[in-house]
Scaffold this motif. Sequence first.
Motif, mmCIF file in Angstrom:
data_model
loop_
_atom_site.group_PDB
_atom_site.id
_atom_site.type_symbol
_atom_site.label_atom_id
_atom_site.label_comp_id
_atom_site.label_asym_id
_atom_site.label_seq_id
_atom_site.Cartn_x
_atom_site.Cartn_y
_atom_site.Cartn_z
ATOM 1 N N LYS A 1 0.794 -1.222 0.000
ATOM 2 C CA LYS A 1 0.000 0.000 0.000
ATOM 3 C C LYS A 1 0.831 1.279 0.000
ATOM 4 O O LYS A 1 0.288 2.379 0.080
ATOM 5 C CB LYS A 1 -0.936 0.018 1.209
ATOM 6 C CG LYS A 1 -2.045 -1.029 1.128
ATOM 7 C CD LYS A 1 -3.008 -0.887 2.294
ATOM 8 C CE LYS A 1 -4.152 -1.897 2.189
ATOM 9 N NZ LYS A 1 -5.112 -1.775 3.313
ATOM 10 N N SER A 2 2.143 1.176 -0.063
ATOM 11 C CA SER A 2 2.975 2.380 -0.079
ATOM 12 C C SER A 2 3.355 2.754 -1.503
ATOM 13 O O SER A 2 3.319 1.923 -2.411
ATOM 14 C CB SER A 2 4.253 2.149 0.732
ATOM 15 O OG SER A 2 5.112 1.250 0.064
ATOM 16 N N LYS A 3 3.721 4.031 -1.692
ATOM 17 C CA LYS A 3 4.166 4.475 -3.016
ATOM 18 C C LYS A 3 5.407 3.709 -3.444
ATOM 19 O O LYS A 3 5.562 3.348 -4.609
ATOM 20 C CB LYS A 3 4.458 5.980 -2.987
ATOM 21 C CG LYS A 3 3.222 6.851 -3.049
ATOM 22 C CD LYS A 3 3.608 8.324 -3.157
ATOM 23 C CE LYS A 3 2.368 9.191 -3.266
ATOM 24 N NZ LYS A 3 2.718 10.635 -3.369
ATOM 25 N N TRP B 1 1.539 -1.707 9.669
ATOM 26 C CA TRP B 1 2.074 -0.460 9.139
ATOM 27 C C TRP B 1 0.928 0.497 8.833
ATOM 28 O O TRP B 1 0.118 0.238 7.940
ATOM 29 C CB TRP B 1 2.887 -0.713 7.868
ATOM 30 C CG TRP B 1 4.177 -1.426 8.137
ATOM 31 C CD1 TRP B 1 4.330 -2.726 8.503
ATOM 32 C CD2 TRP B 1 5.481 -0.869 8.067
ATOM 33 N NE1 TRP B 1 5.657 -3.032 8.674
ATOM 34 C CE2 TRP B 1 6.392 -1.909 8.402
ATOM 35 C CE3 TRP B 1 5.980 0.390 7.739
ATOM 36 C CZ2 TRP B 1 7.759 -1.705 8.429
ATOM 37 C CZ3 TRP B 1 7.342 0.587 7.762
ATOM 38 C CH2 TRP B 1 8.226 -0.451 8.111
ATOM 39 N N ASN B 2 0.854 1.577 9.596
ATOM 40 C CA ASN B 2 -0.138 2.615 9.347
ATOM 41 C C ASN B 2 0.534 3.764 8.617
ATOM 42 O O ASN B 2 1.324 4.510 9.201
ATOM 43 C CB ASN B 2 -0.744 3.102 10.670
ATOM 44 C CG ASN B 2 -1.490 1.999 11.390
ATOM 45 O OD1 ASN B 2 -2.274 1.265 10.783
ATOM 46 N ND2 ASN B 2 -1.263 1.870 12.692
ATOM 47 N N LEU B 3 0.236 3.876 7.328
ATOM 48 C CA LEU B 3 0.877 4.902 6.504
ATOM 49 C C LEU B 3 0.126 6.229 6.634
ATOM 50 O O LEU B 3 -1.086 6.248 6.849
ATOM 51 C CB LEU B 3 0.905 4.441 5.054
ATOM 52 C CG LEU B 3 1.644 3.117 4.801
ATOM 53 C CD1 LEU B 3 1.580 2.740 3.330
ATOM 54 C CD2 LEU B 3 3.078 3.206 5.269
ATOM 55 N N PRO B 4 0.830 7.377 6.509
ATOM 56 C CA PRO B 4 2.253 7.505 6.173
ATOM 57 C C PRO B 4 3.165 7.260 7.372
ATOM 58 O O PRO B 4 2.742 7.345 8.518
ATOM 59 C CB PRO B 4 2.357 8.953 5.701
ATOM 60 C CG PRO B 4 1.319 9.662 6.518
ATOM 61 C CD PRO B 4 0.179 8.697 6.643
ATOM 62 N N GLU C 1 4.812 7.289 1.902
ATOM 63 C CA GLU C 1 3.450 7.761 1.700
ATOM 64 C C GLU C 1 2.552 6.633 1.200
ATOM 65 O O GLU C 1 3.019 5.665 0.602
ATOM 66 C CB GLU C 1 3.435 8.913 0.679
ATOM 67 C CG GLU C 1 4.318 10.097 1.045
ATOM 68 C CD GLU C 1 3.819 10.832 2.266
ATOM 69 O OE1 GLU C 1 2.607 10.725 2.560
ATOM 70 O OE2 GLU C 1 4.629 11.505 2.924
ATOM 71 N N LYS C 2 1.272 6.799 1.458
ATOM 72 C CA LYS C 2 0.296 5.814 0.987
ATOM 73 C C LYS C 2 0.080 5.997 -0.501
ATOM 74 O O LYS C 2 -0.002 7.122 -1.006
ATOM 75 C CB LYS C 2 -1.018 6.004 1.744
ATOM 76 C CG LYS C 2 -1.995 4.854 1.598
ATOM 77 C CD LYS C 2 -3.169 5.024 2.547
ATOM 78 C CE LYS C 2 -4.113 3.823 2.465
ATOM 79 N NZ LYS C 2 -5.241 3.944 3.424
ATOM 80 N N THR C 3 -0.003 4.898 -1.241
ATOM 81 C CA THR C 3 -0.195 4.973 -2.680
ATOM 82 C C THR C 3 -1.636 5.331 -3.017
ATOM 83 O O THR C 3 -2.530 5.251 -2.162
ATOM 84 C CB THR C 3 0.191 3.640 -3.348
ATOM 85 O OG1 THR C 3 0.241 3.831 -4.768
ATOM 86 C CG2 THR C 3 -0.812 2.552 -3.013
ATOM 87 N N LEU D 1 -2.668 1.196 -6.340
ATOM 88 C CA LEU D 1 -2.841 -0.001 -5.517
ATOM 89 C C LEU D 1 -3.555 -1.084 -6.299
ATOM 90 O O LEU D 1 -3.180 -2.265 -6.243
ATOM 91 C CB LEU D 1 -3.627 0.345 -4.256
ATOM 92 C CG LEU D 1 -3.950 -0.827 -3.324
ATOM 93 C CD1 LEU D 1 -2.663 -1.495 -2.829
ATOM 94 C CD2 LEU D 1 -4.782 -0.353 -2.136
#
Length: 394
Positions: A304-306, A341-344, A375-377, A382
């Motif tokens: 889920k991250s960039k 993992w809680n983004l960002p 950062e979250k994508t 996604l």
Amino acid sequence: MNKFLRLITIMMVIAFAVPVSAFAEENNSEEENNGLALAPDAKSAILLEQDTGEILFDKNAHEKLPPASMTKIMTLLLIMEALDKGNLQKDEMIRVSERAASMGGSQIFLEAGEEMSVNDLLKGVAIASGNDASVALAERLAGSEEAFVKKMNERAKELKLENTHFQNSTGLPADNHYSTSYDMAMIANELLKYEAITDYTSVYEDYLRKGQDNEFWLVNTNKLVRFYPDVDGLKTGYTSEAKYCLTATAKRDDMRVIAVVMGAESPKERNTMVSGLLDYAFNQFETNKLFDRDEKITDIHLLKSKQKNVDIVTKQSISTLHKKGEEEKDIQTEVKLQDTWNLPVKRGDEVGKLYVKDGEQVLYEIPLTVEEDIEKTTYFSLLKRTVQEMVKSR
């Protein structure tokens, strides 16, 4: 998804020489320190190796005493943290207030209304122990010195320092303003993680307002910077109540040590005792480097991250410490990352720990962080990535 977020354990066997013998415990007598007659005339003293945090010697290390201008070690820590986070820039100009200009004691003689760069004010604090420069920076960062002092005390609590309380940013005499040699060493240890600080504290002399009518000559209050090899900081202190104090640091080869002396009767006694502590450290101990600060330890795949692959790095350099001539042993390191993992996630946020172990015994725990902000994508990225993962798994 869970397979990418689960607890990661990596065992790395590293053949480094290290003993498992205990170093000096936190003791209060020469007998308990194996008869070492170090810092005999200090009210309090401590000797610490930076990477490991091992205490090599201490005397009354938790006794509450006035720290005088060693207070500015915490002031410098908050300044360096602000610079690191981008909340302060070295070339930023700060207008000096009436209050900052009115500070007594050691100063760089700022004028009310004068503008000076953060870089030069930092020189004024680190080299000349300027009370006026300290207050000017405190007001810039928190709006007032009082608000800045609140941040100082909050930071002390975050570092789990139970015997420190500040009333100002300078160390000028004040009721209920105290610390200990142990706490000063811990704050110095945190400050030295920002390696650029020694670019200032190692300078013996410099100038402010160079070439102007009000040019000011800076001379380091820590004379060991000039007269003891490898000393590159950190902060002196003196008031009639505190007597002569010094937190000093020196790095030789890969080993950096921190020595604190409080309550000496003269500058000569203070410097002699600190020099003796440093001599003891470098004569008796050595370190083996495992990892540099910000060195990659492992990575993780976050759907889920960039960034699909995220590098995990150390928040500090990592070494093992041993007495010279002691038996060599193998060291293992174990990495444990958070499973959720809680983004960002911001660079500097702790995402796991590196355990340095001898067999089942954990010697050190070192925080791990990410190499860059994560950062979250976007939803569409996604979705595309999820489809790609599904295709790969067929």
